[in-house]
Design an enzyme around this catalytic site. Structure first.
Site, PDB file in Angstrom:
ATOM      1  N   GLU A 112       0.745  -1.550   0.101  1.00 17.04           N
ATOM      2  CA  GLU A 112       0.071   0.373   0.089  1.00 17.04           C
ATOM      3  C   GLU A 112       0.879   1.455   0.148  1.00 17.04           C
ATOM      4  OE1 GLU A 112      -3.467   1.783   2.837  1.00 17.04           O
ATOM      5  OE2 GLU A 112      -4.128  -0.542   2.387  1.00 17.04           O
ATOM      6  N   ASP A 163      -2.820  -3.083   3.162  1.00 20.91           N
ATOM      7  CA  ASP A 163      -2.989  -3.389   4.565  1.00 20.91           C
ATOM      8  C   ASP A 163      -3.365  -4.137   4.781  1.00 20.91           C
ATOM      9  OD1 ASP A 163      -0.860  -1.356   5.142  1.00 20.91           O
ATOM     10  OD2 ASP A 163      -2.566   0.387   5.635  1.00 20.91           O
ATOM     11  N   TYR A 184      -0.218  -3.178  14.144  1.00 24.57           N
ATOM     12  CA  TYR A 184      -0.429  -3.094  13.395  1.00 24.57           C
ATOM     13  C   TYR A 184      -1.689  -2.138  14.067  1.00 24.57           C
ATOM     14  CZ  TYR A 184      -4.444  -2.557   9.686  1.00 24.57           C
ATOM     15  OH  TYR A 184      -5.224  -1.561   8.451  1.00 24.57           O
TER      16      TYR A 184
END
Length: 621
Positions: free
Chosen positions: A7, A103, A312
Protein backbone atom coordinates in the site's frame (compact mmCIF):
# COMPACT_ATOMS: atom_id res chain seq x y z
CA UNK A 1 7.69 -13.68 -12.06
CA UNK A 2 5.67 -13.03 -8.87
CA UNK A 3 4.46 -9.47 -8.35
CA UNK A 4 3.88 -8.24 -4.79
CA UNK A 5 1.84 -5.06 -4.33
CA UNK A 6 1.93 -3.08 -1.06
CA UNK A 7 0.00 0.00 0.00
CA UNK A 8 3.00 2.31 0.43
CA UNK A 9 6.53 2.54 -0.98
CA UNK A 10 8.01 2.22 2.54
CA UNK A 11 6.14 -1.05 3.16
CA UNK A 12 7.18 -2.32 -0.27
CA UNK A 13 10.83 -1.67 0.63
CA UNK A 14 10.49 -3.66 3.87
CA UNK A 15 8.92 -6.58 2.00
CA UNK A 16 11.48 -6.43 -0.83
CA UNK A 17 14.33 -6.58 1.65
CA UNK A 18 12.95 -9.74 3.26
CA UNK A 19 12.37 -11.35 -0.16
CA UNK A 20 15.87 -10.55 -1.37
CA UNK A 21 14.69 -8.14 -4.06
CA UNK A 22 17.36 -5.44 -4.12
CA UNK A 23 17.30 -3.98 -7.63
CA UNK A 24 15.42 -0.67 -7.56
CA UNK A 25 13.52 0.12 -10.76
CA UNK A 26 11.08 2.85 -11.76
CA UNK A 27 8.03 2.23 -9.53
CA UNK A 28 9.07 -1.20 -8.24
CA UNK A 29 11.90 -3.26 -6.76
CA UNK A 30 13.08 -6.49 -8.45
CA UNK A 31 15.10 -9.54 -7.53
CA UNK A 32 15.08 -13.20 -6.53
CA UNK A 33 12.04 -13.94 -8.71
CA UNK A 34 9.93 -11.09 -7.28
CA UNK A 35 8.82 -7.65 -8.40
CA UNK A 36 7.60 -5.58 -5.44
CA UNK A 37 5.50 -2.53 -6.30
CA UNK A 38 3.08 -0.27 -4.46
CA UNK A 39 0.07 2.01 -4.48
CA UNK A 40 -0.24 5.38 -2.72
CA UNK A 41 -3.31 4.38 -0.77
CA UNK A 42 -6.26 4.52 -3.18
CA UNK A 43 -5.36 4.57 -6.87
CA UNK A 44 -8.97 3.94 -7.84
CA UNK A 45 -12.32 5.23 -6.65
CA UNK A 46 -15.99 4.73 -7.44
CA UNK A 47 -17.12 6.62 -10.52
CA UNK A 48 -18.77 10.00 -10.00
CA UNK A 49 -22.39 10.72 -11.02
CA UNK A 50 -21.41 12.42 -14.28
CA UNK A 51 -19.47 9.29 -15.30
CA UNK A 52 -22.77 7.37 -15.44
CA UNK A 53 -25.20 9.81 -17.04
CA UNK A 54 -25.28 13.23 -18.68
CA UNK A 55 -28.42 13.90 -16.63
CA UNK A 56 -26.33 13.69 -13.45
CA UNK A 57 -23.69 16.19 -14.59
CA UNK A 58 -25.69 19.09 -13.19
CA UNK A 59 -27.22 19.36 -9.75
CA UNK A 60 -30.97 19.01 -10.17
CA UNK A 61 -33.74 17.81 -7.86
CA UNK A 62 -35.40 16.17 -10.87
CA UNK A 63 -32.40 13.88 -11.34
CA UNK A 64 -32.65 12.43 -7.82
CA UNK A 65 -32.26 9.78 -6.62
CA UNK A 66 -29.10 8.84 -8.52
CA UNK A 67 -28.87 5.05 -8.41
CA UNK A 68 -26.55 3.48 -11.01
CA UNK A 69 -27.61 0.15 -12.49
CA UNK A 70 -24.09 -1.12 -11.82
CA UNK A 71 -21.35 0.66 -9.90
CA UNK A 72 -17.98 1.08 -11.58
CA UNK A 73 -14.51 2.26 -10.62
CA UNK A 74 -12.10 4.68 -12.25
CA UNK A 75 -8.52 5.79 -11.85
CA UNK A 76 -8.00 8.86 -9.67
CA UNK A 77 -6.86 11.60 -12.05
CA UNK A 78 -3.64 12.72 -10.42
CA UNK A 79 -0.35 12.64 -12.30
CA UNK A 80 1.63 10.51 -9.83
CA UNK A 81 -1.26 8.04 -9.52
CA UNK A 82 -1.73 7.67 -13.29
CA UNK A 83 2.02 7.13 -13.67
CA UNK A 84 2.25 4.50 -10.92
CA UNK A 85 -0.85 2.65 -12.12
CA UNK A 86 0.65 2.31 -15.59
CA UNK A 87 3.70 0.65 -14.02
CA UNK A 88 1.56 -1.65 -11.87
CA UNK A 89 -0.68 -2.55 -14.83
CA UNK A 90 2.33 -3.58 -16.93
CA UNK A 91 3.79 -5.67 -14.10
CA UNK A 92 0.44 -7.40 -13.58
CA UNK A 93 0.13 -8.11 -17.31
CA UNK A 94 3.40 -10.09 -17.32
CA UNK A 95 2.97 -11.70 -13.88
CA UNK A 96 2.73 -15.45 -13.32
CA UNK A 97 1.17 -14.78 -9.92
CA UNK A 98 0.40 -11.85 -7.63
CA UNK A 99 0.64 -11.45 -3.87
CA UNK A 100 -1.69 -8.87 -2.35
CA UNK A 101 0.41 -7.21 0.37
CA UNK A 102 -2.06 -4.44 1.11
CA UNK A 103 -2.77 -3.38 4.67
CA UNK A 104 -4.47 -6.27 6.41
CA UNK A 105 -7.93 -4.76 6.84
CA UNK A 106 -11.14 -3.90 5.04
CA UNK A 107 -9.83 -0.71 3.41
CA UNK A 108 -6.53 -2.32 2.43
CA UNK A 109 -8.39 -5.15 0.75
CA UNK A 110 -10.59 -2.73 -1.19
CA UNK A 111 -7.61 -0.65 -2.39
CA UNK A 112 -5.78 -3.59 -3.96
CA UNK A 113 -8.85 -5.37 -5.35
CA UNK A 114 -9.85 -2.24 -7.23
CA UNK A 115 -6.35 -1.87 -8.69
CA UNK A 116 -6.43 -5.51 -9.84
CA UNK A 117 -9.88 -5.09 -11.35
CA UNK A 118 -8.84 -1.94 -13.19
CA UNK A 119 -5.71 -3.68 -14.50
CA UNK A 120 -7.72 -6.75 -15.63
CA UNK A 121 -5.81 -9.33 -13.55
CA UNK A 122 -6.46 -13.00 -14.45
CA UNK A 123 -3.50 -14.83 -12.88
CA UNK A 124 -3.62 -16.52 -9.41
CA UNK A 125 -3.55 -14.14 -6.44
CA UNK A 126 -2.39 -14.90 -2.89
CA UNK A 127 -2.91 -12.76 0.22
CA UNK A 128 -0.23 -11.70 2.72
CA UNK A 129 -1.80 -11.08 6.13
CA UNK A 130 0.49 -9.68 8.84
CA UNK A 131 0.09 -7.63 12.02
CA UNK A 132 3.54 -6.05 12.11
CA UNK A 133 6.29 -5.11 9.68
CA UNK A 134 9.14 -6.82 11.49
CA UNK A 135 11.33 -9.16 9.44
CA UNK A 136 10.10 -12.20 11.37
CA UNK A 137 6.46 -11.24 10.88
CA UNK A 138 6.91 -10.72 7.13
CA UNK A 139 8.75 -14.05 6.77
CA UNK A 140 6.04 -15.85 8.73
CA UNK A 141 3.36 -14.18 6.59
CA UNK A 142 4.98 -15.36 3.35
CA UNK A 143 5.19 -18.88 4.77
CA UNK A 144 1.44 -18.86 5.43
CA UNK A 145 0.02 -17.13 2.33
CA UNK A 146 -3.70 -17.69 1.73
CA UNK A 147 -5.73 -17.71 -1.48
CA UNK A 148 -7.20 -14.26 -2.02
CA UNK A 149 -10.68 -15.77 -2.38
CA UNK A 150 -10.65 -16.48 1.36
CA UNK A 151 -10.88 -12.72 1.86
CA UNK A 152 -13.83 -12.19 -0.50
CA UNK A 153 -16.23 -11.44 2.42
CA UNK A 154 -13.81 -8.77 3.65
CA UNK A 155 -13.78 -7.21 0.18
CA UNK A 156 -17.57 -7.38 -0.08
CA UNK A 157 -17.90 -5.56 3.25
CA UNK A 158 -15.52 -2.83 2.08
CA UNK A 159 -17.29 -2.55 -1.27
CA UNK A 160 -20.70 -2.37 0.43
CA UNK A 161 -19.42 0.38 2.72
CA UNK A 162 -18.08 2.38 -0.24
CA UNK A 163 -21.29 1.99 -2.26
CA UNK A 164 -23.43 2.80 0.78
CA UNK A 165 -21.43 5.95 1.44
CA UNK A 166 -21.75 6.92 -2.26
CA UNK A 167 -25.51 6.36 -2.35
CA UNK A 168 -26.23 8.35 0.77
CA UNK A 169 -23.53 11.00 0.44
CA UNK A 170 -24.02 11.84 -3.24
CA UNK A 171 -27.82 11.88 -3.12
CA UNK A 172 -28.41 13.48 0.27
CA UNK A 173 -25.74 16.15 -0.23
CA UNK A 174 -27.22 17.25 -3.57
CA UNK A 175 -30.76 16.95 -2.20
CA UNK A 176 -30.18 19.13 0.85
CA UNK A 177 -27.90 21.60 -0.90
CA UNK A 178 -30.36 22.32 -3.72
CA UNK A 179 -33.42 22.29 -1.47
CA UNK A 180 -32.18 24.22 1.54
CA UNK A 181 -29.07 26.24 0.64
CA UNK A 182 -29.62 29.99 0.76
CA UNK A 183 -30.20 31.12 -2.86
CA UNK A 184 -27.60 33.86 -2.50
CA UNK A 185 -24.95 31.19 -2.00
CA UNK A 186 -25.65 29.22 -5.16
CA UNK A 187 -22.28 29.02 -6.82
CA UNK A 188 -20.85 26.40 -9.11
CA UNK A 189 -22.03 22.83 -8.61
CA UNK A 190 -20.29 21.37 -5.59
CA UNK A 191 -19.50 24.76 -4.07
CA UNK A 192 -21.00 25.84 -0.75
CA UNK A 193 -22.62 22.45 -0.29
CA UNK A 194 -24.58 21.10 2.66
CA UNK A 195 -22.61 17.91 3.12
CA UNK A 196 -24.46 14.84 4.39
CA UNK A 197 -22.66 11.61 5.27
CA UNK A 198 -23.60 8.18 6.55
CA UNK A 199 -21.35 8.59 9.61
CA UNK A 200 -20.56 12.31 9.75
CA UNK A 201 -24.19 13.46 10.03
CA UNK A 202 -25.13 11.25 13.03
CA UNK A 203 -21.85 12.33 14.67
CA UNK A 204 -22.73 15.99 14.11
CA UNK A 205 -26.24 15.32 15.44
CA UNK A 206 -24.78 13.94 18.69
CA UNK A 207 -22.78 17.15 19.18
CA UNK A 208 -25.75 19.40 18.34
CA UNK A 209 -28.13 17.47 20.58
CA UNK A 210 -25.68 17.65 23.48
CA UNK A 211 -25.44 21.42 23.05
CA UNK A 212 -29.20 21.66 22.99
CA UNK A 213 -29.38 19.74 26.28
CA UNK A 214 -26.83 22.12 27.79
CA UNK A 215 -28.58 25.25 26.47
CA UNK A 216 -32.00 24.14 27.69
CA UNK A 217 -30.72 22.90 31.02
CA UNK A 218 -32.13 24.77 34.02
CA UNK A 219 -30.05 24.34 37.16
CA UNK A 220 -31.99 23.42 40.26
CA UNK A 221 -30.78 24.02 43.80
CA UNK A 222 -30.32 21.18 46.25
CA UNK A 223 -28.73 20.89 49.68
CA UNK A 224 -26.18 18.44 51.02
CA UNK A 225 -25.78 17.79 54.74
CA UNK A 226 -22.32 16.79 55.89
CA UNK A 227 -20.31 16.90 59.06
CA UNK A 228 -16.67 16.78 60.10
CA UNK A 229 -15.80 14.28 62.81
CA UNK A 230 -12.16 13.70 63.75
CA UNK A 231 -11.03 15.70 60.73
CA UNK A 232 -12.96 13.36 58.43
CA UNK A 233 -15.83 14.50 56.24
CA UNK A 234 -18.98 12.35 56.56
CA UNK A 235 -21.95 12.86 54.23
CA UNK A 236 -25.59 12.18 55.04
CA UNK A 237 -26.72 8.90 53.45
CA UNK A 238 -30.05 10.46 52.46
CA UNK A 239 -28.21 12.24 49.67
CA UNK A 240 -29.68 15.43 48.26
CA UNK A 241 -32.31 17.52 50.03
CA UNK A 242 -34.37 19.06 47.26
CA UNK A 243 -36.07 21.45 49.71
CA UNK A 244 -34.06 23.84 51.83
CA UNK A 245 -36.50 23.48 54.74
CA UNK A 246 -35.85 19.73 54.94
CA UNK A 247 -32.11 20.25 55.00
CA UNK A 248 -32.37 22.97 57.64
CA UNK A 249 -34.60 20.76 59.79
CA UNK A 250 -32.05 17.93 59.62
CA UNK A 251 -29.25 20.36 60.45
CA UNK A 252 -31.11 21.68 63.50
CA UNK A 253 -31.71 18.13 64.67
CA UNK A 254 -28.03 17.18 64.72
CA UNK A 255 -26.13 20.38 65.51
CA UNK A 256 -26.24 19.95 69.30
CA UNK A 257 -26.01 16.14 69.36
CA UNK A 258 -22.87 14.04 69.53
CA UNK A 259 -21.69 12.03 66.57
CA UNK A 260 -21.61 8.26 67.08
CA UNK A 261 -19.77 5.70 64.96
CA UNK A 262 -22.32 2.95 64.32
CA UNK A 263 -20.30 0.61 62.13
CA UNK A 264 -16.89 0.00 60.61
CA UNK A 265 -16.50 -2.49 57.78
CA UNK A 266 -13.42 -3.44 55.83
CA UNK A 267 -13.52 -5.29 52.55
CA UNK A 268 -10.52 -6.40 50.54
CA UNK A 269 -10.67 -6.22 46.79
CA UNK A 270 -8.51 -6.45 43.71
CA UNK A 271 -8.22 -4.45 40.53
CA UNK A 272 -7.03 -6.03 37.27
CA UNK A 273 -4.60 -4.22 34.96
CA UNK A 274 -6.23 -2.09 32.26
CA UNK A 275 -6.86 -3.84 28.97
CA UNK A 276 -4.51 -3.48 26.04
CA UNK A 277 -5.18 -0.72 23.54
CA UNK A 278 -7.35 -0.86 20.47
CA UNK A 279 -7.21 2.24 18.27
CA UNK A 280 -10.15 4.04 19.90
CA UNK A 281 -8.97 3.53 23.49
CA UNK A 282 -5.49 4.71 22.47
CA UNK A 283 -6.97 7.83 20.86
CA UNK A 284 -9.07 8.47 23.97
CA UNK A 285 -6.06 8.07 26.28
CA UNK A 286 -3.84 10.31 24.14
CA UNK A 287 -6.51 13.01 24.06
CA UNK A 288 -7.04 12.88 27.83
CA UNK A 289 -3.36 12.64 28.74
CA UNK A 290 -1.65 14.76 26.09
CA UNK A 291 -4.43 16.60 24.26
CA UNK A 292 -3.62 14.88 20.96
CA UNK A 293 -6.45 14.82 18.43
CA UNK A 294 -7.78 11.49 17.19
CA UNK A 295 -6.22 12.10 13.77
CA UNK A 296 -2.88 13.03 15.30
CA UNK A 297 -2.84 9.86 17.40
CA UNK A 298 -3.70 7.73 14.35
CA UNK A 299 -0.85 9.30 12.38
CA UNK A 300 1.59 8.74 15.25
CA UNK A 301 0.69 5.09 15.84
CA UNK A 302 0.77 4.50 12.07
CA UNK A 303 4.28 5.95 12.02
CA UNK A 304 5.32 3.67 14.90
CA UNK A 305 3.90 0.71 12.98
CA UNK A 306 5.86 1.64 9.87
CA UNK A 307 8.98 1.97 12.03
CA UNK A 308 8.28 -1.63 13.11
CA UNK A 309 8.12 -0.83 16.84
CA UNK A 310 4.37 -1.39 17.34
CA UNK A 311 1.84 -3.69 15.70
CA UNK A 312 -0.94 -2.93 13.21
CA UNK A 313 -2.91 0.05 14.55
CA UNK A 314 -6.34 0.06 12.87
CA UNK A 315 -7.83 -2.50 15.23
CA UNK A 316 -11.03 -2.73 17.26
CA UNK A 317 -10.06 -5.44 19.75
CA UNK A 318 -8.19 -5.24 23.05
CA UNK A 319 -7.23 -8.92 23.10
CA UNK A 320 -4.38 -11.13 21.93
CA UNK A 321 -4.60 -14.64 20.49
CA UNK A 322 -3.14 -17.58 22.38
CA UNK A 323 -0.34 -18.03 19.85
CA UNK A 324 1.02 -14.57 20.74
CA UNK A 325 1.58 -15.67 24.35
CA UNK A 326 4.66 -17.75 23.52
CA UNK A 327 6.21 -14.74 21.75
CA UNK A 328 5.71 -12.36 24.69
CA UNK A 329 8.97 -13.19 26.56
CA UNK A 330 10.94 -12.28 23.42
CA UNK A 331 8.94 -9.06 23.04
CA UNK A 332 9.59 -8.15 26.68
CA UNK A 333 13.31 -8.81 26.18
CA UNK A 334 13.28 -6.23 23.40
CA UNK A 335 11.34 -3.77 25.58
CA UNK A 336 13.96 -4.31 28.34
CA UNK A 337 16.66 -2.91 26.03
CA UNK A 338 14.78 0.27 25.05
CA UNK A 339 16.71 3.45 25.83
CA UNK A 340 15.51 7.03 25.82
CA UNK A 341 17.98 9.81 26.65
CA UNK A 342 20.46 7.31 28.05
CA UNK A 343 17.93 5.70 30.40
CA UNK A 344 16.15 2.38 30.24
CA UNK A 345 12.61 3.25 31.39
CA UNK A 346 11.28 -0.31 31.25
CA UNK A 347 14.30 -2.34 32.41
CA UNK A 348 13.33 -2.56 36.10
CA UNK A 349 9.69 -3.22 35.24
CA UNK A 350 10.57 -6.12 32.93
CA UNK A 351 13.21 -7.45 35.32
CA UNK A 352 10.57 -7.75 38.06
CA UNK A 353 8.62 -10.32 36.03
CA UNK A 354 11.62 -11.91 34.30
CA UNK A 355 12.56 -15.52 34.97
CA UNK A 356 8.97 -16.41 35.86
CA UNK A 357 6.10 -17.92 33.93
CA UNK A 358 4.23 -14.97 32.52
CA UNK A 359 0.70 -14.43 33.77
CA UNK A 360 -1.91 -15.48 31.19
CA UNK A 361 -5.29 -13.85 31.75
CA UNK A 362 -8.50 -14.46 29.78
CA UNK A 363 -8.91 -10.66 29.83
CA UNK A 364 -5.82 -10.48 27.63
CA UNK A 365 -5.58 -13.74 25.67
CA UNK A 366 -8.85 -14.80 24.07
CA UNK A 367 -9.03 -16.18 20.53
CA UNK A 368 -12.79 -15.63 20.38
CA UNK A 369 -12.33 -11.85 20.74
CA UNK A 370 -9.87 -11.49 17.84
CA UNK A 371 -10.85 -11.59 14.17
CA UNK A 372 -8.40 -9.92 11.77
CA UNK A 373 -5.85 -8.41 14.14
CA UNK A 374 -4.96 -8.40 17.81
CA UNK A 375 -4.59 -5.43 20.17
CA UNK A 376 -1.84 -2.84 19.69
CA UNK A 377 1.38 -3.93 21.42
CA UNK A 378 5.12 -3.27 21.02
CA UNK A 379 6.94 -5.62 18.64
CA UNK A 380 10.11 -5.87 20.71
CA UNK A 381 12.13 -4.00 18.09
CA UNK A 382 14.14 -1.34 19.93
CA UNK A 383 13.00 2.10 18.67
CA UNK A 384 15.49 4.71 17.54
CA UNK A 385 15.06 8.34 16.54
CA UNK A 386 11.54 8.76 17.86
CA UNK A 387 10.11 12.24 18.24
CA UNK A 388 8.81 13.31 21.64
CA UNK A 389 5.20 12.70 20.63
CA UNK A 390 6.05 9.30 19.15
CA UNK A 391 7.82 8.44 22.38
CA UNK A 392 4.76 9.43 24.41
CA UNK A 393 2.47 7.15 22.40
CA UNK A 394 5.00 4.32 22.38
CA UNK A 395 5.27 4.65 26.15
CA UNK A 396 1.51 4.32 26.62
CA UNK A 397 1.37 1.19 24.46
CA UNK A 398 4.43 -0.38 26.07
CA UNK A 399 3.41 0.21 29.68
CA UNK A 400 -0.03 -1.29 29.02
CA UNK A 401 1.67 -4.35 27.54
CA UNK A 402 4.01 -4.77 30.50
CA UNK A 403 1.21 -4.20 33.01
CA UNK A 404 -0.97 -7.10 31.82
CA UNK A 405 1.69 -9.53 33.11
CA UNK A 406 1.75 -7.93 36.58
CA UNK A 407 -0.38 -9.03 39.53
CA UNK A 408 -3.70 -7.36 40.27
CA UNK A 409 -3.64 -4.35 42.56
CA UNK A 410 -4.76 -5.40 46.06
CA UNK A 411 -6.68 -2.82 48.08
CA UNK A 412 -8.85 -2.48 51.15
CA UNK A 413 -12.06 -0.46 51.20
CA UNK A 414 -13.11 0.86 54.59
CA UNK A 415 -16.65 2.11 55.14
CA UNK A 416 -17.44 3.99 58.35
CA UNK A 417 -21.08 4.64 59.24
CA UNK A 418 -22.24 7.04 61.89
CA UNK A 419 -25.17 9.07 63.07
CA UNK A 420 -26.12 12.22 64.91
CA UNK A 421 -29.66 12.05 66.21
CA UNK A 422 -31.68 10.17 63.60
CA UNK A 423 -29.57 11.35 60.65
CA UNK A 424 -27.19 8.73 59.25
CA UNK A 425 -23.79 9.47 57.74
CA UNK A 426 -21.14 7.54 55.85
CA UNK A 427 -17.59 7.88 54.56
CA UNK A 428 -15.54 5.50 52.44
CA UNK A 429 -11.79 5.27 52.04
CA UNK A 430 -9.51 3.11 49.94
CA UNK A 431 -6.08 1.86 50.96
CA UNK A 432 -3.66 0.26 48.52
CA UNK A 433 -2.23 -2.90 50.13
CA UNK A 434 -0.18 -4.20 47.19
CA UNK A 435 0.19 -1.90 44.17
CA UNK A 436 0.66 -4.78 41.74
CA UNK A 437 0.34 -3.54 38.17
CA UNK A 438 0.11 0.09 39.34
CA UNK A 439 3.87 0.01 39.80
CA UNK A 440 4.19 0.09 36.01
CA UNK A 441 2.43 3.45 35.81
CA UNK A 442 3.82 5.20 38.89
CA UNK A 443 6.90 6.71 37.27
CA UNK A 444 4.97 7.57 34.13
CA UNK A 445 2.40 9.40 36.27
CA UNK A 446 5.12 11.45 37.93
CA UNK A 447 6.69 12.55 34.64
CA UNK A 448 3.57 12.92 32.50
CA UNK A 449 1.74 16.13 31.83
CA UNK A 450 -0.89 17.08 34.38
CA UNK A 451 -4.25 15.37 33.88
CA UNK A 452 -7.56 17.12 34.31
CA UNK A 453 -8.32 18.60 37.72
CA UNK A 454 -11.54 16.62 37.81
CA UNK A 455 -9.70 13.34 37.22
CA UNK A 456 -7.07 14.12 39.86
CA UNK A 457 -9.76 15.02 42.39
CA UNK A 458 -11.63 11.79 41.67
CA UNK A 459 -8.48 9.71 42.20
CA UNK A 460 -7.77 11.51 45.45
CA UNK A 461 -11.31 10.88 46.73
CA UNK A 462 -11.22 7.22 45.79
CA UNK A 463 -7.92 6.50 47.50
CA UNK A 464 -7.98 8.57 50.67
CA UNK A 465 -6.97 6.58 53.74
CA UNK A 466 -9.17 6.99 56.81
CA UNK A 467 -8.12 7.22 60.47
CA UNK A 468 -8.91 4.21 62.66
CA UNK A 469 -12.49 4.35 63.92
CA UNK A 470 -14.11 2.11 66.54
CA UNK A 471 -17.77 1.19 66.58
CA UNK A 472 -19.55 2.96 69.47
CA UNK A 473 -17.13 5.85 69.84
CA UNK A 474 -18.69 9.29 70.14
CA UNK A 475 -17.60 12.89 70.03
CA UNK A 476 -18.31 16.38 68.85
CA UNK A 477 -18.62 17.27 65.20
CA UNK A 478 -19.10 20.29 62.93
CA UNK A 479 -22.14 19.92 60.63
CA UNK A 480 -22.59 21.94 57.44
CA UNK A 481 -25.55 22.40 55.13
CA UNK A 482 -24.27 23.31 51.67
CA UNK A 483 -26.38 24.63 48.82
CA UNK A 484 -25.43 23.30 45.38
CA UNK A 485 -26.82 23.41 41.87
CA UNK A 486 -27.49 20.56 39.49
CA UNK A 487 -25.12 20.67 36.52
CA UNK A 488 -25.78 20.18 32.80
CA UNK A 489 -24.17 17.38 30.81
CA UNK A 490 -20.62 18.16 29.74
CA UNK A 491 -19.67 19.31 26.26
CA UNK A 492 -18.04 16.64 24.16
CA UNK A 493 -14.28 16.50 24.07
CA UNK A 494 -12.53 14.51 21.39
CA UNK A 495 -12.09 11.66 23.88
CA UNK A 496 -15.75 11.51 24.92
CA UNK A 497 -16.93 11.94 21.31
CA UNK A 498 -14.85 8.95 20.24
CA UNK A 499 -16.41 6.92 23.06
CA UNK A 500 -19.89 8.05 22.00
CA UNK A 501 -19.20 7.04 18.39
CA UNK A 502 -17.98 3.68 19.63
CA UNK A 503 -21.25 3.03 21.47
CA UNK A 504 -23.70 4.70 19.04
CA UNK A 505 -24.22 7.76 21.21
CA UNK A 506 -24.82 5.96 24.49
CA UNK A 507 -22.76 6.84 27.56
CA UNK A 508 -21.10 3.60 28.63
CA UNK A 509 -18.41 3.69 31.30
CA UNK A 510 -18.18 -0.04 31.95
CA UNK A 511 -15.35 -1.63 29.93
CA UNK A 512 -17.08 -4.97 29.31
CA UNK A 513 -20.42 -3.42 28.32
CA UNK A 514 -18.69 -0.94 26.05
CA UNK A 515 -16.82 -3.78 24.35
CA UNK A 516 -20.11 -5.60 23.78
CA UNK A 517 -21.56 -2.49 22.09
CA UNK A 518 -18.66 -1.95 19.70
CA UNK A 519 -20.39 -3.88 16.93
CA UNK A 520 -23.14 -1.26 16.94
CA UNK A 521 -20.82 1.74 17.02
CA UNK A 522 -20.78 4.26 14.19
CA UNK A 523 -17.82 4.35 11.84
CA UNK A 524 -14.80 2.08 12.02
CA UNK A 525 -11.95 2.75 14.46
CA UNK A 526 -9.73 3.75 11.53
CA UNK A 527 -12.30 6.19 10.09
CA UNK A 528 -13.57 8.02 13.20
CA UNK A 529 -10.65 10.44 13.35
CA UNK A 530 -11.18 11.42 9.72
CA UNK A 531 -14.93 11.89 10.29
CA UNK A 532 -14.25 14.32 13.15
CA UNK A 533 -11.66 16.21 11.09
CA UNK A 534 -14.10 16.38 8.16
CA UNK A 535 -16.66 18.08 10.41
CA UNK A 536 -14.01 20.62 11.41
CA UNK A 537 -13.00 21.25 7.78
CA UNK A 538 -16.60 21.83 6.76
CA UNK A 539 -17.04 24.31 9.61
CA UNK A 540 -19.83 22.30 11.20
CA UNK A 541 -17.93 22.08 14.49
CA UNK A 542 -15.08 23.98 16.13
CA UNK A 543 -12.78 23.63 19.12
CA UNK A 544 -13.10 25.78 22.22
CA UNK A 545 -10.14 24.64 24.29
CA UNK A 546 -10.89 20.95 24.84
CA UNK A 547 -14.57 21.32 24.04
CA UNK A 548 -16.04 20.40 20.67
CA UNK A 549 -18.81 22.85 19.81
CA UNK A 550 -21.23 22.88 16.85
CA UNK A 551 -21.23 26.04 14.71
CA UNK A 552 -24.43 27.84 13.68
CA UNK A 553 -24.20 26.11 10.28
CA UNK A 554 -23.83 22.69 11.90
CA UNK A 555 -26.78 23.35 14.20
CA UNK A 556 -28.95 24.62 11.34
CA UNK A 557 -28.12 21.57 9.21
CA UNK A 558 -29.09 19.09 11.91
CA UNK A 559 -32.25 21.04 12.71
CA UNK A 560 -33.41 21.03 9.10
CA UNK A 561 -32.98 17.26 8.70
CA UNK A 562 -36.28 15.57 9.46
CA UNK A 563 -35.30 12.04 8.42
CA UNK A 564 -34.25 10.17 11.54
CA UNK A 565 -32.29 7.71 9.41
CA UNK A 566 -29.80 10.41 8.43
CA UNK A 567 -28.95 11.59 11.92
CA UNK A 568 -29.64 8.71 14.31
CA UNK A 569 -26.51 7.15 15.84
CA UNK A 570 -28.52 4.04 16.70
CA UNK A 571 -29.72 3.48 13.14
CA UNK A 572 -26.26 4.15 11.75
CA UNK A 573 -24.92 1.69 14.31
CA UNK A 574 -27.28 -0.93 12.88
CA UNK A 575 -25.78 -0.28 9.42
CA UNK A 576 -22.30 -0.78 10.86
CA UNK A 577 -23.39 -4.07 12.43
CA UNK A 578 -24.67 -5.27 9.05
CA UNK A 579 -21.36 -4.37 7.41
CA UNK A 580 -19.51 -6.39 10.03
CA UNK A 581 -21.91 -9.25 9.45
CA UNK A 582 -21.17 -9.10 5.70
CA UNK A 583 -17.49 -9.40 6.56
CA UNK A 584 -18.23 -12.51 8.63
CA UNK A 585 -20.65 -14.03 6.07
CA UNK A 586 -23.69 -13.49 8.30
CA UNK A 587 -25.46 -10.96 6.06
CA UNK A 588 -25.87 -10.52 2.32
CA UNK A 589 -24.16 -7.57 0.64
CA UNK A 590 -26.84 -7.32 -2.05
CA UNK A 591 -29.56 -7.07 0.57
CA UNK A 592 -27.66 -4.27 2.34
CA UNK A 593 -27.30 -2.26 -0.89
CA UNK A 594 -30.94 -2.79 -1.88
CA UNK A 595 -32.09 -1.61 1.55
CA UNK A 596 -30.00 1.53 1.16
CA UNK A 597 -31.39 2.19 -2.32
CA UNK A 598 -34.92 2.05 -0.94
CA UNK A 599 -34.02 4.24 2.03
CA UNK A 600 -32.44 6.84 -0.25
CA UNK A 601 -35.52 6.85 -2.49
CA UNK A 602 -37.77 7.37 0.54
CA UNK A 603 -35.57 10.22 1.85
CA UNK A 604 -35.62 12.00 -1.54
CA UNK A 605 -39.40 11.73 -1.80
CA UNK A 606 -39.87 12.98 1.76
CA UNK A 607 -37.64 16.04 1.29
CA UNK A 608 -39.16 16.90 -2.08
CA UNK A 609 -42.58 16.94 -0.40
CA UNK A 610 -41.44 19.65 2.04
CA UNK A 611 -43.36 22.78 1.05
CA UNK A 612 -41.68 25.07 3.58
CA UNK A 613 -39.22 27.69 2.44
CA UNK A 614 -36.54 26.93 5.01
CA UNK A 615 -33.00 27.94 4.06
CA UNK A 616 -29.55 27.58 5.61
CA UNK A 617 -26.83 30.18 5.35
CA UNK A 618 -23.47 28.44 5.07
CA UNK A 619 -20.95 30.32 7.18
CA UNK A 620 -17.33 29.58 6.29
CA UNK A 621 -15.36 30.68 9.32
Amino acid sequence: MTVCIAEKPSVARDIAKVLGANNTKNGYIEGNGYQVTWTYGHLCTLKEPNDYSDMWKHWSLGALPMIPQRFGIKLIEQEHIVKQFAIVEQLFKNADSIINCGDAGQEGELIQRWVMQKAGVHCPVKRLWISSLTEDSIKEGFNTLKDQQEYDPLYMAGLSRAIGDWLLGMNATRLYTIKYRDNRQRGKDGGNVLSIGRVQTPTLAMIVNRQKEIKEFKPEPYWVLSTIYRNTLFTATKGKYMKKEEGEAAFEEIKDKEFEVTGVTKKNGKEAPPQLFDLTTLQVECNKKYGYTAEMTLNIIQSLYEKKVTTYPRVDTQYLTDDIYKKCPQTLNGVFKVQFSGERPYADLVRAIGGKTLKKSKKVFDNSKVTDHHAIIPTGIVPAGLTDIERNVYDLVTRRFIAVFYPDCQFSTTTVEGKAGDVKFKVTGKEILEPGYRTVFEKAKNTAQQGSEEGEKKDADEEKTLPTFVKGETGSHQPTLTEKLTTPPAYYTEATLLRAMETAGKFVDNEELRAAMKENGIGRPSSRANIIETLFRRHYIKRERKRIVATPTGIALVNIIQEELLKSPELTGIWEKKLRDIEHKKYDAGTFINELKQQITDIVNHVLADSSNRKIEIIEQ
